[in-house]
Design an enzyme around this catalytic site. Structure first.
Site, mmCIF file in Angstrom:
data_model
loop_
_atom_site.group_PDB
_atom_site.id
_atom_site.type_symbol
_atom_site.label_atom_id
_atom_site.label_comp_id
_atom_site.label_asym_id
_atom_site.label_seq_id
_atom_site.Cartn_x
_atom_site.Cartn_y
_atom_site.Cartn_z
ATOM 1 N N ASP A 57 -79.798 10.687 -76.871
ATOM 2 C CA ASP A 57 -78.825 10.093 -75.960
ATOM 3 C C ASP A 57 -79.213 10.507 -74.539
ATOM 4 O OD1 ASP A 57 -76.596 9.558 -74.386
ATOM 5 O OD2 ASP A 57 -75.173 10.073 -75.974
ATOM 6 N N VAL A 58 -79.419 9.526 -73.657
ATOM 7 C CA VAL A 58 -79.857 9.882 -72.294
ATOM 8 C C VAL A 58 -78.817 10.689 -71.514
ATOM 9 C CG1 VAL A 58 -81.513 7.979 -71.985
ATOM 10 C CG2 VAL A 58 -79.118 7.640 -71.317
ATOM 11 N N ASN B 272 -84.257 2.544 -67.968
ATOM 12 C CA ASN B 272 -83.772 1.213 -68.331
ATOM 13 C C ASN B 272 -82.478 1.241 -69.140
ATOM 14 O OD1 ASN B 272 -84.182 -1.775 -69.371
ATOM 15 N ND2 ASN B 272 -84.048 -0.479 -71.192
ATOM 16 N N SER C 64 -84.361 6.185 -77.147
ATOM 17 C CA SER C 64 -83.137 5.414 -77.379
ATOM 18 C C SER C 64 -82.274 6.140 -78.388
ATOM 19 C CB SER C 64 -83.460 4.026 -77.952
ATOM 20 O OG SER C 64 -83.603 3.083 -76.940
ATOM 21 N N LYS D 148 -74.975 0.375 -60.428
ATOM 22 C CA LYS D 148 -76.243 -0.300 -60.112
ATOM 23 C C LYS D 148 -76.527 -0.282 -58.607
ATOM 24 C CE LYS D 148 -77.465 -1.508 -64.345
ATOM 25 N NZ LYS D 148 -78.600 -0.836 -64.984
ATOM 26 N N ILE E 58 -80.468 -12.214 -68.114
ATOM 27 C CA ILE E 58 -81.602 -12.181 -69.036
ATOM 28 C C ILE E 58 -81.047 -12.268 -70.464
ATOM 29 C CG2 ILE E 58 -83.643 -10.835 -69.733
ATOM 30 C CD1 ILE E 58 -83.659 -11.600 -66.705
ATOM 31 N N TYR F 215 -69.797 -0.958 -63.441
ATOM 32 C CA TYR F 215 -71.227 -1.290 -63.605
ATOM 33 C C TYR F 215 -71.879 -1.580 -62.251
ATOM 34 C CZ TYR F 215 -75.207 -3.938 -65.629
ATOM 35 O OH TYR F 215 -76.450 -4.413 -65.991
ATOM 36 N N SER G 205 -85.508 0.478 -77.255
ATOM 37 C CA SER G 205 -85.371 -0.038 -78.620
ATOM 38 C C SER G 205 -85.027 -1.511 -78.664
ATOM 39 C CB SER G 205 -84.302 0.765 -79.374
ATOM 40 O OG SER G 205 -83.024 0.494 -78.843
ATOM 41 N N SER H 222 -79.544 -4.235 -61.117
ATOM 42 C CA SER H 222 -79.010 -5.538 -61.545
ATOM 43 C C SER H 222 -78.656 -6.356 -60.309
ATOM 44 C CB SER H 222 -77.741 -5.345 -62.372
ATOM 45 O OG SER H 222 -77.126 -6.598 -62.604
ATOM 46 N N ALA I 32 -70.915 -0.551 -59.299
ATOM 47 C CA ALA I 32 -70.987 0.690 -58.507
ATOM 48 C C ALA I 32 -72.204 1.503 -58.940
ATOM 49 C CB ALA I 32 -69.704 1.509 -58.688
HETATM 50 P P1 NAP Z 1 -79.512 -3.949 -74.412
HETATM 51 O O1 NAP Z 1 -80.273 -4.966 -75.190
HETATM 52 O O2 NAP Z 1 -78.092 -3.675 -74.748
HETATM 53 O O3 NAP Z 1 -80.351 -2.590 -74.471
HETATM 54 C C1 NAP Z 1 -79.847 -1.402 -73.917
HETATM 55 C C2 NAP Z 1 -80.734 -0.279 -74.371
HETATM 56 O O4 NAP Z 1 -80.225 0.939 -73.838
HETATM 57 C C3 NAP Z 1 -80.769 -0.106 -75.885
HETATM 58 O O5 NAP Z 1 -82.057 0.283 -76.281
HETATM 59 C C4 NAP Z 1 -79.790 1.031 -76.109
HETATM 60 O O6 NAP Z 1 -80.056 1.749 -77.288
HETATM 61 C C5 NAP Z 1 -80.088 1.886 -74.896
HETATM 62 N N1 NAP Z 1 -79.020 2.814 -74.595
HETATM 63 C C6 NAP Z 1 -77.746 2.548 -74.219
HETATM 64 N N2 NAP Z 1 -77.068 3.692 -74.023
HETATM 65 C C7 NAP Z 1 -77.927 4.705 -74.308
HETATM 66 C C8 NAP Z 1 -77.806 6.118 -74.310
HETATM 67 N N3 NAP Z 1 -76.666 6.734 -73.979
HETATM 68 N N4 NAP Z 1 -78.891 6.853 -74.664
HETATM 69 C C9 NAP Z 1 -80.058 6.256 -75.023
HETATM 70 N N5 NAP Z 1 -80.224 4.914 -75.037
HETATM 71 C C10 NAP Z 1 -79.165 4.154 -74.679
HETATM 72 O O7 NAP Z 1 -79.499 -4.273 -72.855
HETATM 73 P P2 NAP Z 1 -80.538 -5.042 -71.922
HETATM 74 O O8 NAP Z 1 -79.920 -6.337 -71.583
HETATM 75 O O9 NAP Z 1 -81.901 -4.994 -72.471
HETATM 76 O O10 NAP Z 1 -80.430 -4.122 -70.611
HETATM 77 C C11 NAP Z 1 -81.438 -3.204 -70.222
HETATM 78 C C12 NAP Z 1 -81.186 -2.784 -68.781
HETATM 79 O O11 NAP Z 1 -81.224 -3.932 -67.948
HETATM 80 C C13 NAP Z 1 -79.817 -2.141 -68.552
HETATM 81 O O12 NAP Z 1 -79.930 -1.102 -67.594
HETATM 82 C C14 NAP Z 1 -78.997 -3.271 -67.982
HETATM 83 O O13 NAP Z 1 -77.943 -2.810 -67.187
HETATM 84 C C15 NAP Z 1 -80.047 -3.998 -67.167
HETATM 85 N N6 NAP Z 1 -79.733 -5.394 -66.875
HETATM 86 C C16 NAP Z 1 -79.635 -6.316 -67.874
HETATM 87 C C17 NAP Z 1 -79.363 -7.639 -67.538
HETATM 88 C C18 NAP Z 1 -79.257 -8.725 -68.571
HETATM 89 O O14 NAP Z 1 -78.964 -9.858 -68.186
HETATM 90 N N7 NAP Z 1 -79.507 -8.470 -69.843
HETATM 91 C C19 NAP Z 1 -79.163 -7.996 -66.209
HETATM 92 C C20 NAP Z 1 -79.268 -7.023 -65.225
HETATM 93 C C21 NAP Z 1 -79.564 -5.722 -65.575
HETATM 94 P P3 NAP Z 1 -79.096 1.509 -78.573
HETATM 95 O O15 NAP Z 1 -78.975 0.037 -78.726
HETATM 96 O O16 NAP Z 1 -79.775 2.194 -79.660
HETATM 97 O O17 NAP Z 1 -77.798 2.128 -78.159
#
Ligand code: NAP
Length: 254
Positions: free
Chosen positions: A69-70, A96, A43, A165, A194, A161, A21, A148, A163
């Protein structure tokens, strides 16, 4: 069909993208749709999942949004059943969805630890276990787990987090060895910093300190991660498994 779409071999494939989402997940869903796949965005319930679906349907009109919810075992069982019934196949899984609950270890609550491990690792174990069945049967599958950079380097304030990843990378290598003979590949993409809602919470000083450590000089865009995922999901990556692709602007070179 363009030559690129043909070469990627994703036309007619069905891809489930958790956390599709917003942020990185939304960019992944759009990119896989652009390459010809039909997408099921999974999502939590929110207006964002509907907005994401609209963007995905520009390229892949039969895609759908599945609000769940995952971490809920029954919801994920139902989602997999529904995907197979509705679309007849389950070819690609992108794990993701992820959350952070940062705190120094001395102050970290059991709940902060449990919640992060549940969303970022345990739910992936359960959903992958469900998804590999139809993939093994079809003798084709792609699983891509979003790890990550900090799963490799560690990061103060993120013991939970990091642990999860780091665990995800080991998990992916083990499963990759279990399912390789069935033509199912399992890989990770490890983003650096990102620009998404997750990193939007950073204080300006923290952001500056991070930027100073990135040789390419800027934060990445969600699309940078999506490109790596779409390559791994494609026919072109058929001989890559158990691997982690780092998308981090050079801030960490393993
Ligand atoms: P984000 O914008 O916060 O998006 C997270 C997504 O996960 C949202 O769609 C959220 O849905 C969904 N989500 C969270 N908990 C959930 C649950 N229990 N059930 C279903 N959906 C759930 O984060 P992002 O930055 O895009 O991150 C995406 C992935 O990349 C994550 O695994 C994160 O750890 C990884 N990552 C991100 C970065 C970065 O710099 N951004 C760096 C390294 C790794 P809702 O919003 O509706 O809850």
């Amino acid at each position: 069909m363009s030559d690129l779409v043909k070469a990627f071999g994703m036309a007619g494939r069905v891809a489930v993208v958790t956390g599709g989402s917003s942020g990185i997940g939304r960019a992944i869903a759009i990119e896989l749709a652009r390459m010809g796949a039909r997408i099921v965005i999974v999502s939590n319930e929110s207006i964002r999942i509907i907005e994401a679906l609209e963007e995905v349907r520009v390229f892949s009109p039969d895609s759908e949004a599945y609000e769940a919810d995952v971490t809920s075992r029954p919801c994920m069982e139902e989602m997999v059943r529904h995907t197979l019934q509705q679309h007849g196949r389950f070819d690609i899984l992108v794990n993701n969805a992820g959350i952070t609950r940062d705190n120094l270890l001395l102050r970290m609550s059991d709940d902060e630890w449990d919640k992060v491990l549940e969303v970022n690792l345990t739910s992936i174990f359960r959903l992958t276990r469900l998804a590999i069945k139809p993939m093994i049967k079809a003798r084709w599958g792609r699983i891509i787990n979003i790890a990550s950079v900090v799963g490799m380097t560690g990061n103060a304030g993120q013991a939970n987090y990091t642990a999860a990843k780091a665990g995800l990378i080991g998990f992916s290598r083990s499963v990759a060895q279990e399912v390789a003979s069935r033509n199912v590949t399992v890989n990770c993409v490890a983003p650096g910093f990102i620009a998404t809602a997750m990193t939007g919470k950073l204080k300006p000083e923290a952001r500056e300190a991070i930027l100073a450590r990135i040789p390419l000089g800027s934060m990445g865009a969600p699309e940078d991660v999506a490109m790596a995922v779409s390559f791994l999901a494609s026919e072109r990556a058929r001989y890559i498994t158990g691997e982690t692709i780092h998308v981090n602007g050079g801030m960490f070179m393993p």
